[in-house]
Write an enzyme that holds these catalytic residues in place. Structure first.
Site, PDB file in Angstrom:
ATOM      1  CB  ILE A  78      -6.859  -7.026  -3.391  1.00  0.00           C
ATOM      2  CG1 ILE A  78      -6.230  -7.818  -2.251  1.00  0.00           C
ATOM      3  CG2 ILE A  78      -8.029  -7.802  -3.995  1.00  0.00           C
ATOM      4  CD1 ILE A  78      -5.717  -9.178  -2.620  1.00  0.00           C
ATOM      5  N   GLY A 123      -9.842  -1.535  -6.034  1.00  0.00           N
ATOM      6  CA  GLY A 123      -8.603  -2.171  -5.588  1.00  0.00           C
ATOM      7  C   GLY A 123      -8.309  -1.766  -4.154  1.00  0.00           C
ATOM      8  CE  LYS A 124      -8.907   0.164   1.356  1.00  0.00           C
ATOM      9  NZ  LYS A 124      -9.859   1.229   1.094  1.00  0.00           N
ATOM     10  N   GLY A 125      -4.806  -2.097  -1.105  1.00  0.00           N
ATOM     11  CA  GLY A 125      -3.541  -2.722  -0.754  1.00  0.00           C
ATOM     12  C   GLY A 125      -3.159  -2.384   0.665  1.00  0.00           C
TER      13      GLY A 125
END
Ligand code: GLU
Length: 438
Positions: A78, A123-125
């Site tokens: 994201i 962001g992050k994943g």
């Protein structure tokens, strides 16, 4: 076939939650955003932009397992906001990873970077699977396939992943190597900054492994100074004994704070004489969890949250401190090492009961701050000393702590909304100056 394929009902990460009830982490974070936006009178259109991520990437990718079978994995990235700089934030390996949780965590990275005055966005994943069930070779292939599948969706000046729950420096070494050998092979050296949290020899920085714990402990020190509280001889309880929990406990022990209880996914331990955090860290590295550690008495989760202590450090997952926990906790301070450990209802009760909270976006921001130092060193082909990293981190944490508390006092609100408000002021200034294109 890999079990990550099987559809599971979404579950709350709080084992106490009623079956089928889901904790809507993204809505919780959106709620904080709305409340803080009102405090700083953020224009409605800026709030609209910030309330959703810019991009949501979902990838299904196959990986050959040790058995010879192919497993299909689901990965997310994201990209919430990049007005201040490249998207920045960790990659989580956990069986409960969902798109919405990544959205919540990615937006929190935007607030964290803005609060810490970094030229980075959020962001992050993550990949939805339980890394404990896979061999090192499988983890390497899963990581490499995911990074390959992300392709040019990440990059040193676009989106820079880092470790999070279930990932570590080794994961980042595989990630960097994969990126450099596929997308970035024409510019080997300058591509190193595609991820942070790498091992030192592979382009990492001094001080990154302990950075989140170090930043948290700085915040606890500033809190103690403000409250005239003596840390030496006080007690701490730590939930989650991964990177953040273990370094926080070790650094607190240097200040004379004794860890009297600890817990992780495997269970909870109590030792009124205090644990040796270094020995426990060694044990967990070897055995994977605190289970079976000989120096403590095993206790149920319910008792763990009732134990009397001075400081409680949640350093596991979100939504661990809800109404049930907040009503019985016997502590002076909660220092949020994890992202989102207190539910909004839990927080309300804690505040009513006079328990202070050092909120996640402030308290655990030492991690991304030192990630930023790593990225700068990579971009400039430099190597800073540990003393230099430590000194810079301390200045950055002190500034953010002071700004957060000043804002909270000025707006007569919680430290959490104070931290959000400082972050949003920076973001809305940039939006007011730049507007949107075209
Ligand atoms: N995963 C960490 C966090 O939640 C660190 C992110 C980073 O270093 O980019 O803040």
């Amino acid at each position: 076939m890999n079990d990550s394929l099987q559809a599971r009902p979404s579950q709350s990460t709080n084992p106490e939650a009623t079956a089928g009830e889901r904790y809507d982490f993204f809505r919780v974070v959106q709620g904080y955003l709305r409340d803080a936006a009102a405090l700083v009178e953020m224009p409605e259109d800026t709030l609209t932009i910030l309330s959703q991520p810019k991009q949501e990437i979902i990838i299904h990718f196959p990986v050959r397992l040790d058995s010879g079978e192919i497993g299909l994995f689901k990965g997310y990235r994201i990209q919430h906001n990049n007005i201040l700089g490249p998207y920045k934030g960790g990659i989580r390996y956990h069986e409960a990873v969902t798109l919405d949780d990544c959205k919540a965590l990615a937006s929190m990275m935007t607030w964290k970077c803005a609060l810490m005055n970094l030229p980075l966005g959020g962001g992050k994943g993550g990949i939805k699977f339980d890394p404990r069930k896979y061999s090192s070779g499988e983890l390497e292939r899963i990581t490499r396939r995911f990074i390959h599948a992300l392709g040019s969706n990440i990059g040193p000046s676009h989106d820079v992943p880092a470790p999070d729950v279930g990932t570590n420096a080794q994961t980042m070494a595989w990630a960097m190597d994969t990126y450099v050998n596929t997308v970035g092979y024409l510019s080997h050296t300058s591509s190193k900054g595609v991820v942070t949290g790498k091992p030192l020899a592979s382009g990492g920085t001094h001080g990154r492994a302990k950075a989140t714990g170090q930043g948290l402990v700085h915040c606890i020190r500033y809190w103690a100074e403000e409250k005239d509280f003596t840390l030496e001889g006080s007690t701490v309880i730590v939930q989650g004994f991964g990177n953040v929990g273990s370094y926080s406990a070790a650094l607190l022990s240097k200040l004379g704070v004794s860890m009297i209880a600890v817990g992780d996914h495997s269970g909870y331990l109590y030792n009124p004489e205090g644990f040796n955090p270094h020995k426990l860290q060694e044990y967990v590295r070897k055995h994977g969890s605190v289970a079976g550690y000989p120096a403590g008495q095993s206790i149920p989760r319910e008792q763990f949250f009732r134990l009397k202590c001075d400081i409680f450090v949640p350093a596991a997952l979100e939504n661990q401190i809800g109404v049930a926990e907040a009503s019985v906790m016997d502590t002076k301070l909660i220092a949020e090492g994890a992202n989102g450990p207190c539910s909004p209802e839990g927080e309300r009760i804690l505040i009513e009961r006079g328990i202070d909270i050092l909120p996640d976006v402030l308290a655990n921001s030492g991690g991304v701050t030192v990630s930023y130092y790593e990225w700068v060193q990579n971009n400039r082909s430099e190597s800073w000393t540990l003393e230099e990293v430590d000194a810079r981190l301390e200045v950055a944490m002190k500034r953010a702590y002071r700004k957060t508390m000043e804002m909270a006092r000025q707006k007569n609100t919680t430290a959490r909304l104070g931290a959000y408000a400082v972050a949003l002021q920076r973001l809305m200034t940039v939006y007011a100056e730049r507007r949107i294109w075209p």
